[in-house]
Design a protein around this motif. Sequence first.
Motif, mmCIF file in Angstrom:
data_model
loop_
_atom_site.group_PDB
_atom_site.id
_atom_site.type_symbol
_atom_site.label_atom_id
_atom_site.label_comp_id
_atom_site.label_asym_id
_atom_site.label_seq_id
_atom_site.Cartn_x
_atom_site.Cartn_y
_atom_site.Cartn_z
ATOM 1 N N PHE A 157 1.047 -1.063 -0.275
ATOM 2 C CA PHE A 157 0.029 -0.082 0.133
ATOM 3 C C PHE A 157 0.812 1.021 0.212
ATOM 4 O O PHE A 157 1.839 1.244 1.326
ATOM 5 C CB PHE A 157 -0.862 0.382 1.209
ATOM 6 C CG PHE A 157 -2.125 -0.816 1.131
ATOM 7 C CD1 PHE A 157 -3.253 -0.277 1.351
ATOM 8 C CD2 PHE A 157 -2.248 -2.105 0.995
ATOM 9 C CE1 PHE A 157 -4.457 -0.719 1.107
ATOM 10 C CE2 PHE A 157 -2.837 -3.237 1.173
ATOM 11 C CZ PHE A 157 -3.897 -2.331 1.087
ATOM 12 N N LYS A 158 0.447 1.898 -1.001
ATOM 13 C CA LYS A 158 1.528 3.513 -0.621
ATOM 14 C C LYS A 158 0.959 4.280 0.484
ATOM 15 O O LYS A 158 0.014 4.185 1.294
ATOM 16 C CB LYS A 158 0.675 4.400 -1.515
ATOM 17 C CG LYS A 158 1.198 5.920 -2.335
ATOM 18 C CD LYS A 158 0.697 6.900 -2.971
ATOM 19 C CE LYS A 158 1.435 7.906 -3.119
ATOM 20 N NZ LYS A 158 0.756 9.107 -4.206
ATOM 21 N N GLY A 159 2.303 4.809 1.031
ATOM 22 C CA GLY A 159 2.260 5.040 2.212
ATOM 23 C C GLY A 159 3.007 3.897 3.465
ATOM 24 O O GLY A 159 3.137 4.134 4.285
ATOM 25 N N GLU A 160 2.821 2.753 3.277
ATOM 26 C CA GLU A 160 3.336 1.980 4.164
ATOM 27 C C GLU A 160 4.632 1.797 4.448
ATOM 28 O O GLU A 160 4.812 1.422 5.555
ATOM 29 C CB GLU A 160 3.504 0.435 3.509
ATOM 30 C CG GLU A 160 3.261 -0.636 4.332
ATOM 31 C CD GLU A 160 2.324 -1.655 3.954
ATOM 32 O OE1 GLU A 160 2.461 -2.929 4.657
ATOM 33 O OE2 GLU A 160 2.370 -1.342 3.042
ATOM 34 N N ASP A 167 -3.172 3.136 -12.094
ATOM 35 C CA ASP A 167 -1.959 2.417 -11.033
ATOM 36 C C ASP A 167 -1.924 1.212 -10.547
ATOM 37 O O ASP A 167 -0.308 1.118 -10.599
ATOM 38 C CB ASP A 167 -3.220 2.925 -9.893
ATOM 39 C CG ASP A 167 -3.414 4.014 -9.516
ATOM 40 O OD1 ASP A 167 -2.613 5.420 -9.693
ATOM 41 O OD2 ASP A 167 -4.689 4.976 -9.043
ATOM 42 N N ILE A 168 -2.506 0.287 -11.596
ATOM 43 C CA ILE A 168 -1.547 -0.701 -11.434
ATOM 44 C C ILE A 168 -0.923 -1.015 -12.211
ATOM 45 O O ILE A 168 0.224 -1.873 -12.076
ATOM 46 C CB ILE A 168 -3.822 -2.058 -11.390
ATOM 47 C CG1 ILE A 168 -4.059 -1.869 -10.420
ATOM 48 C CG2 ILE A 168 -2.216 -3.256 -11.716
ATOM 49 C CD1 ILE A 168 -3.305 -2.206 -8.870
ATOM 50 N N PRO A 188 -1.684 3.116 -4.795
ATOM 51 C CA PRO A 188 -2.683 4.231 -3.631
ATOM 52 C C PRO A 188 -3.817 3.213 -3.990
ATOM 53 O O PRO A 188 -4.951 3.686 -4.306
ATOM 54 C CB PRO A 188 -2.732 5.564 -5.007
ATOM 55 C CG PRO A 188 -2.302 5.259 -6.156
ATOM 56 C CD PRO A 188 -1.103 3.839 -5.568
ATOM 57 N N TYR A 189 -4.069 2.260 -2.773
ATOM 58 C CA TYR A 189 -5.033 1.610 -2.767
ATOM 59 C C TYR A 189 -5.927 2.700 -2.398
ATOM 60 O O TYR A 189 -7.775 2.601 -2.658
ATOM 61 C CB TYR A 189 -5.153 0.049 -1.474
ATOM 62 C CG TYR A 189 -4.589 -0.509 -2.807
ATOM 63 C CD1 TYR A 189 -5.179 -1.654 -3.393
ATOM 64 C CD2 TYR A 189 -3.899 -1.089 -2.592
ATOM 65 C CE1 TYR A 189 -4.364 -2.590 -4.915
ATOM 66 C CE2 TYR A 189 -2.389 -2.238 -3.417
ATOM 67 C CZ TYR A 189 -3.293 -2.994 -4.107
ATOM 68 O OH TYR A 189 -3.217 -3.942 -5.281
ATOM 69 N N TYR A 190 -5.837 3.270 -0.199
ATOM 70 C CA TYR A 190 -6.831 3.689 -0.325
ATOM 71 C C TYR A 190 -7.551 5.256 -0.354
ATOM 72 O O TYR A 190 -8.374 6.007 -0.617
ATOM 73 C CB TYR A 190 -6.206 4.359 1.419
ATOM 74 C CG TYR A 190 -5.515 3.556 2.253
ATOM 75 C CD1 TYR A 190 -7.236 2.641 2.218
ATOM 76 C CD2 TYR A 190 -4.594 3.014 2.807
ATOM 77 C CE1 TYR A 190 -6.721 1.426 3.426
ATOM 78 C CE2 TYR A 190 -4.294 2.051 3.515
ATOM 79 C CZ TYR A 190 -5.627 1.155 3.823
ATOM 80 O OH TYR A 190 -5.870 0.481 4.693
ATOM 81 N N GLU A 191 -6.598 5.762 -2.034
ATOM 82 C CA GLU A 191 -6.193 6.985 -2.140
ATOM 83 C C GLU A 191 -7.630 6.829 -3.686
ATOM 84 O O GLU A 191 -8.680 7.862 -3.936
ATOM 85 C CB GLU A 191 -4.754 7.402 -3.584
ATOM 86 C CG GLU A 191 -4.289 8.105 -2.215
ATOM 87 C CD GLU A 191 -2.742 6.720 -1.543
ATOM 88 O OE1 GLU A 191 -3.632 5.988 -1.993
ATOM 89 O OE2 GLU A 191 -2.450 7.294 -0.631
ATOM 90 N N ASP A 192 -7.398 5.784 -4.421
ATOM 91 C CA ASP A 192 -7.728 5.106 -5.886
ATOM 92 C C ASP A 192 -8.323 4.618 -5.958
ATOM 93 O O ASP A 192 -9.578 4.471 -6.973
ATOM 94 C CB ASP A 192 -6.687 5.890 -6.759
ATOM 95 C CG ASP A 192 -6.334 6.607 -6.856
ATOM 96 O OD1 ASP A 192 -6.689 7.626 -6.501
ATOM 97 O OD2 ASP A 192 -4.844 6.751 -7.680
ATOM 98 N N ILE A 193 -8.656 2.851 -5.408
ATOM 99 C CA ILE A 193 -8.647 1.607 -5.456
ATOM 100 C C ILE A 193 -10.373 1.510 -4.717
ATOM 101 O O ILE A 193 -11.316 1.047 -4.835
ATOM 102 C CB ILE A 193 -7.864 0.758 -5.627
ATOM 103 C CG1 ILE A 193 -6.694 1.365 -6.667
ATOM 104 C CG2 ILE A 193 -8.260 -0.874 -5.466
ATOM 105 C CD1 ILE A 193 -5.934 0.301 -6.450
ATOM 106 N N LEU A 194 -9.644 1.665 -3.928
ATOM 107 C CA LEU A 194 -10.548 1.462 -2.222
ATOM 108 C C LEU A 194 -11.708 2.164 -2.008
ATOM 109 O O LEU A 194 -11.565 3.097 -0.850
ATOM 110 C CB LEU A 194 -10.081 0.502 -1.242
ATOM 111 C CG LEU A 194 -8.762 -0.710 -0.900
ATOM 112 C CD1 LEU A 194 -7.991 -1.062 -0.013
ATOM 113 C CD2 LEU A 194 -9.442 -1.930 -1.724
#
Length: 123
Positions: A43-46, A74-75, A56-62
Motif C-alpha cells: 500500500f502507498k505510504g506503508e 495505478d496497477i 494507492p489503494y486508499y487514495e484511488d482503489i478502495l
Amino acid sequence: MSNKIDLGLHRTTGDVVVDNGDLVLVDGLDRVIQQVKITLKFFKGEYGLDTNQGVPYYEDILEKNPDLIVVTSDIRDAILSVEEVTSVDNIQLEYDADRHLTLSCLIHSTYGKFPLNSILGDG
C-alpha cells in the motif's frame, strides 16, 4: 539480464519457504512473478522511508465508485515498477458485490511472459 535472487515465498501464505532445512531461493521468471505479487500487496505510504512507494489503494482503489481508468493506470505503473518487467497487456479489472477487485493481465519480462490473476487490496 541480471543474476538477482530472492528468498522463495509460499504462493498462498507468503511465508519463507524452507526445504530440508535450507532456505529456497528463486531467480529468473519465478523471481519476477514473486516481485510483482509483492508489489501489488504494498500500500502507498506503508513504507516510512519512502511514502511514495506502493499502490494507492486508499487514495484511488478502495473507495466508492473508483475511476477504472485511474485504477488501471495505478496497477500498470505498479507492475512496471518491478525490475525486469517490460510491459503489461490485457489488464482487466472487475469489482464483485463485496467490492473485491480482481485483476487479470499478461505480464512480459526479460525472462518471458506470464499471466497474472489476483484479488487486490486484500492484504
